[in-house]
Enzyme design. Structure first.
Site, PDB file in Angstrom:
ATOM      1  N   HIS A  71       0.716  -1.141   0.014  1.00 54.31           N
ATOM      2  CA  HIS A  71      -0.045   0.052  -0.100  1.00 54.31           C
ATOM      3  C   HIS A  71       0.774   1.166  -0.067  1.00 54.31           C
ATOM      4  O   HIS A  71       2.092   1.073   0.063  1.00 54.31           O
ATOM      5  CB  HIS A  71      -1.053  -0.181   1.090  1.00 54.31           C
ATOM      6  CG  HIS A  71      -0.330   0.034   2.328  1.00 54.31           C
ATOM      7  ND1 HIS A  71       0.391   0.787   3.070  1.00 54.31           N
ATOM      8  CD2 HIS A  71      -0.465  -1.112   3.657  1.00 54.31           C
ATOM      9  CE1 HIS A  71       0.793   0.656   4.321  1.00 54.31           C
ATOM     10  NE2 HIS A  71       0.409  -0.666   4.765  1.00 54.31           N
TER      11      HIS A  71
ATOM     12  N   HIS B  74       3.924   1.921   2.356  1.00 51.67           N
ATOM     13  CA  HIS B  74       5.313   0.928   1.798  1.00 51.67           C
ATOM     14  C   HIS B  74       5.841   1.859   1.040  1.00 51.67           C
ATOM     15  O   HIS B  74       7.149   2.284   0.997  1.00 51.67           O
ATOM     16  CB  HIS B  74       4.898  -0.384   1.267  1.00 51.67           C
ATOM     17  CG  HIS B  74       4.262  -1.356   2.185  1.00 51.67           C
ATOM     18  ND1 HIS B  74       2.895  -1.785   1.959  1.00 51.67           N
ATOM     19  CD2 HIS B  74       4.672  -1.734   3.402  1.00 51.67           C
ATOM     20  CE1 HIS B  74       2.602  -2.661   2.897  1.00 51.67           C
ATOM     21  NE2 HIS B  74       3.580  -2.483   3.754  1.00 51.67           N
TER      22      HIS B  74
ATOM     23  N   CYS C 286      -0.838 -10.226  19.996  1.00 48.97           N
ATOM     24  CA  CYS C 286      -1.625  -9.895  18.865  1.00 48.97           C
ATOM     25  C   CYS C 286      -1.062 -10.330  17.837  1.00 48.97           C
ATOM     26  O   CYS C 286       0.243  -9.779  17.427  1.00 48.97           O
ATOM     27  CB  CYS C 286      -1.750  -8.234  18.871  1.00 48.97           C
ATOM     28  SG  CYS C 286      -2.656  -7.526  17.244  1.00 48.97           S
TER      29      CYS C 286
ATOM     30  N   CYS D 133       0.045  -7.552  15.416  1.00 45.84           N
ATOM     31  CA  CYS D 133       1.401  -6.777  15.419  1.00 45.84           C
ATOM     32  C   CYS D 133       2.543  -7.788  15.535  1.00 45.84           C
ATOM     33  O   CYS D 133       3.675  -7.351  15.632  1.00 45.84           O
ATOM     34  CB  CYS D 133       1.214  -5.997  16.834  1.00 45.84           C
ATOM     35  SG  CYS D 133       0.226  -4.806  16.888  1.00 45.84           S
TER      36      CYS D 133
ATOM     37  N   CYS E 125      -5.841  -4.546  21.363  1.00 41.39           N
ATOM     38  CA  CYS E 125      -4.815  -4.020  21.069  1.00 41.39           C
ATOM     39  C   CYS E 125      -4.737  -2.593  20.464  1.00 41.39           C
ATOM     40  O   CYS E 125      -5.938  -2.228  19.860  1.00 41.39           O
ATOM     41  CB  CYS E 125      -4.141  -4.790  19.854  1.00 41.39           C
ATOM     42  SG  CYS E 125      -2.998  -4.179  18.699  1.00 41.39           S
TER      43      CYS E 125
ATOM     44  N   HIS F  26      -5.023  -2.634  16.563  1.00 42.62           N
ATOM     45  CA  HIS F  26      -5.608  -3.545  15.814  1.00 42.62           C
ATOM     46  C   HIS F  26      -7.298  -3.522  16.477  1.00 42.62           C
ATOM     47  O   HIS F  26      -8.031  -4.030  15.684  1.00 42.62           O
ATOM     48  CB  HIS F  26      -5.274  -4.766  15.703  1.00 42.62           C
ATOM     49  CG  HIS F  26      -3.928  -4.711  14.737  1.00 42.62           C
ATOM     50  ND1 HIS F  26      -2.632  -4.779  15.137  1.00 42.62           N
ATOM     51  CD2 HIS F  26      -3.873  -4.846  13.341  1.00 42.62           C
ATOM     52  CE1 HIS F  26      -1.738  -4.814  14.208  1.00 42.62           C
ATOM     53  NE2 HIS F  26      -2.559  -4.841  12.962  1.00 42.62           N
TER      54      HIS F  26
ATOM     55  N   LYS G  78      -7.274   5.662   8.420  1.00 41.37           N
ATOM     56  CA  LYS G  78      -5.766   4.892   8.513  1.00 41.37           C
ATOM     57  C   LYS G  78      -5.880   3.937   7.744  1.00 41.37           C
ATOM     58  O   LYS G  78      -6.936   3.168   7.397  1.00 41.37           O
ATOM     59  CB  LYS G  78      -6.133   4.307   9.895  1.00 41.37           C
ATOM     60  CG  LYS G  78      -4.626   3.540  10.489  1.00 41.37           C
ATOM     61  CD  LYS G  78      -5.014   3.044  11.995  1.00 41.37           C
ATOM     62  CE  LYS G  78      -4.045   1.777  12.363  1.00 41.37           C
ATOM     63  NZ  LYS G  78      -3.929   1.449  13.500  1.00 41.37           N
TER      64      LYS G  78
ATOM     65  N   LYS H 169      -6.385  -3.109   5.697  1.00 37.78           N
ATOM     66  CA  LYS H 169      -7.236  -4.059   4.977  1.00 37.78           C
ATOM     67  C   LYS H 169      -8.652  -3.857   5.088  1.00 37.78           C
ATOM     68  O   LYS H 169      -9.455  -3.856   4.115  1.00 37.78           O
ATOM     69  CB  LYS H 169      -6.630  -5.474   5.123  1.00 37.78           C
ATOM     70  CG  LYS H 169      -5.654  -5.618   4.320  1.00 37.78           C
ATOM     71  CD  LYS H 169      -5.183  -7.100   4.418  1.00 37.78           C
ATOM     72  CE  LYS H 169      -5.785  -8.336   5.204  1.00 37.78           C
ATOM     73  NZ  LYS H 169      -5.621  -9.623   4.444  1.00 37.78           N
TER      74      LYS H 169
END
Ligand SMILES: [Zn+2]
Length: 521
Positions: free
Chosen positions: A25, A28, A134, A137, A151, A154, A308, A311
């Site tokens: 994405h 990156h 998690c 993570c 988390c 997440h 944010k 996915k």
């Protein structure tokens, strides 16, 4: 002749290696492009550079994602890893080496050697552990770190894990790590991130678990040497990539050249993985008797349309598709020019298009095009030869003074270097943009078209002045092409080609350098 050996000027630059549980994405792309700018900048000033990236394959979340996709882990990991490696084309990355941790023969032997080295130092031991893990993570959380039992990254409840694991004696290295960072031998930029790491160390470092039961890892990962019931913790394995790719396990000479004796060892990373890189990794290196990184450059995160990137949000824009739609230059320019050093930046197509149209098409593109076009219109494409002119000293010459533009051209290199040394990529674009901006102002002020009209009416002095203005503007475009190269290598090459005269002193016909992008609907 240089008094330094090649080794002394070697610079090793790495990105983090992304999990391959999904396609790449925009976040990156930000890190890859930043690292590429730094690599190109260092090469340009004569350093020997090795720019490395890779993929983090041995993660439990990759296994879970493969299962969800109904694919074999090997097949799934290889397909996503290929998508990351393939970004080098659409992003124009000058990558020297890529390491994929589950398939590269250099990796496993290197991780095993690192394990043995830390064990020999007395830093590994077995203990029972219970904690909340998690998978998103790939880390354990203390109860105090969870928000409402979930988390913080997440919004999911970590799994309670209770098992016998291998531990790394991190607690032993708190004092040494603190010294390395406060002395500046290990630089962490920006300063807010350095403070964050120091505060974490000062809060006390607990030993951390560095293995998982093979069963819980679904058999995926690197087995603990001598203990097949456990696989090595994915972060331990992944962090090792920075030296395994240099032959730490295979005995290649690269380790000396690019790690031990390199003048800089630079890691680029996002704020979410700071603790792993600025605490765990240097401690592992200290334990193994290896040199520490010299620079840790930390970027914040991107959001897309205010949300944010994730996915589940479905906003993980494919950078390759974005480059295909708007062009590599426009995408790189947005990532470098709009994303601040600190604070999260929000991507929208409107912002990318506005930035590209304002500064690339209108600013830089227009400048180069009109300079080359004027040399064609007024001088038949031949670059004026100032040496054939007699000295001029009139008020008109003084009015054509280019001191501001000359200073922008002269100072750009130093200002870019100092911004990049701090990992401030947006600040580094400023001096480059300033050359184009000053050059455009210079032309608007001097009005070479008026000089050309006066020259046609018989004013010889106006003709001499026009030669000077065109030469100055063309020189600025050449400096601009050079300084732009680390940021926009493709555009810089096109500008360079427009400004370079062939053997007989003629420029090629001007062609548009950037097309204006349509406003998003
Ligand atoms: Zn998480």
């Amino acid at each position: 002749m240089s008094t330094q050996s090649a080794t002394e000027r070697s610079v090793y630059i790495t990105t983090t290696i992304p999990y391959v549980n999904a396609r790449p994405h925009l976040g990156h792309a930000l890190e890859f492009v930043q690292a590429d700018v730094l690599a190109r900048h260092c090469r340009r000033r004569g350093d020997h550079v090795r720019f490395q990236t890779g993929t983090d394959d041995n993660s439990l979340k990759n296994v879970i994602a493969a299962n969800a996709a109904g694919l074999g882990v090997r097949e799934f990991v290889d397909a996503n890893a290929a998508a990351f490696v393939a970004l080098a084309g659409p992003l124009s990355l000058s990558v020297d080496d890529v390491i994929c941790t589950s398939s590269d023969p250099r990796h496993r032997v290197g991780v095993e050697r690192l394990w043995h080295a830390c064990a020999a130092a007395g830093d590994l031991y077995r203990a029972h552990y219970q904690g909340r893990y998690c998978v998103g993570c790939e880390q354990f959380y203390a109860d105090a770190e969870l928000i409402g039992g979930q988390c913080p990254e997440h919004d999911a409840e970590p799994q309670l894990v209770s098992e016998e694991n291998w531990f790394f004696r991190l607690s032993r290295y708190a004092g040494q790590l603190h010294d390395e960072i406060t002395s500046g031998r290990l630089r962490i930029e920006p300063p807010g991130r350095r403070k964050e790491v120091l505060a974490f160390i000062e809060g006390g470092l607990a030993d951390f678990s560095i293995s998982r039961s093979t069963q819980r890892a679904h058999g995926w990962g690197i087995p603990v040497p001598g203990d097949p019931s456990q696989v090595i913790y994915v972060w331990w394995d992944a962090l090792g990539n920075y030296v395994t790719a240099l032959g730490y396990g295979t005995g290649a000479d690269d380790l000396t050249r690019w790690w031990t004796a390199a003048s800089r060892r630079v890691h680029l990373l996002g704020k979410g993985v700071l603790r792993f890189h600025a605490v765990y990794w240097p401690a592992m290196l200290l334990s193994a008797g290896l040199a520490l990184p010299t620079d840790i450059l930390v970027h914040d995160h991107l959001t897309v349309d205010g949300a944010k990137i994730s996915k589940s949000a479905g906003n993980g824009i494919d950078p390759a598709a974005l480059a295909a739609e708007y062009g590599t230059d426009a995408l790189r320019w947005w990532l470098l020019r709009d994303v601040p050093r600190t604070g999260d930046a929000d991507f929208t197509r409107e912002r990318l298009v506005a930035r590209a149209n304002d500064e690339l098409a209108n600013g830089i593109g227009n400048l180069v095009h009109r300079v080359v076009a004027m040399i064609h219109r007024y001088r038949d494409g031949r670059v004026p030869d100032l040496h054939s002119r007699a000295g001029e000293d009139s008020s008109r010459t003084r009015a054509a003074d280019s001191a501001g533009l000359d200073a922008s051209c002269r100072d750009a290199q130093g200002r870019v270097a100092s911004a990049l040394a701090d990992g401030d990529f947006r600040l580094a674009t400023g001096p480059v943009w300033q050359i184009a901006d000053e050059a455009n102002r210079y032309l608007s002020r001097i009005r070479p078209w008026d000089l050309a009209r006066a020259e046609s009416a018989g004013d010889r002095e106006a003709g001499h002045l026009l030669d000077r203005v065109l030469t100055t503007a063309l020189g600025a475009c050449e400096v601009l092409a050079g300084e732009l190269e680390p940021f926009l290598p493709d555009a810089a090459a096109r500008i360079g080609a427009q400004c370079a005269s062939n053997g007989d002193g003629y420029l090629v016909r001007p062609v548009p350098l950037f097309s204006r992008l349509p406003e998003p609907e």
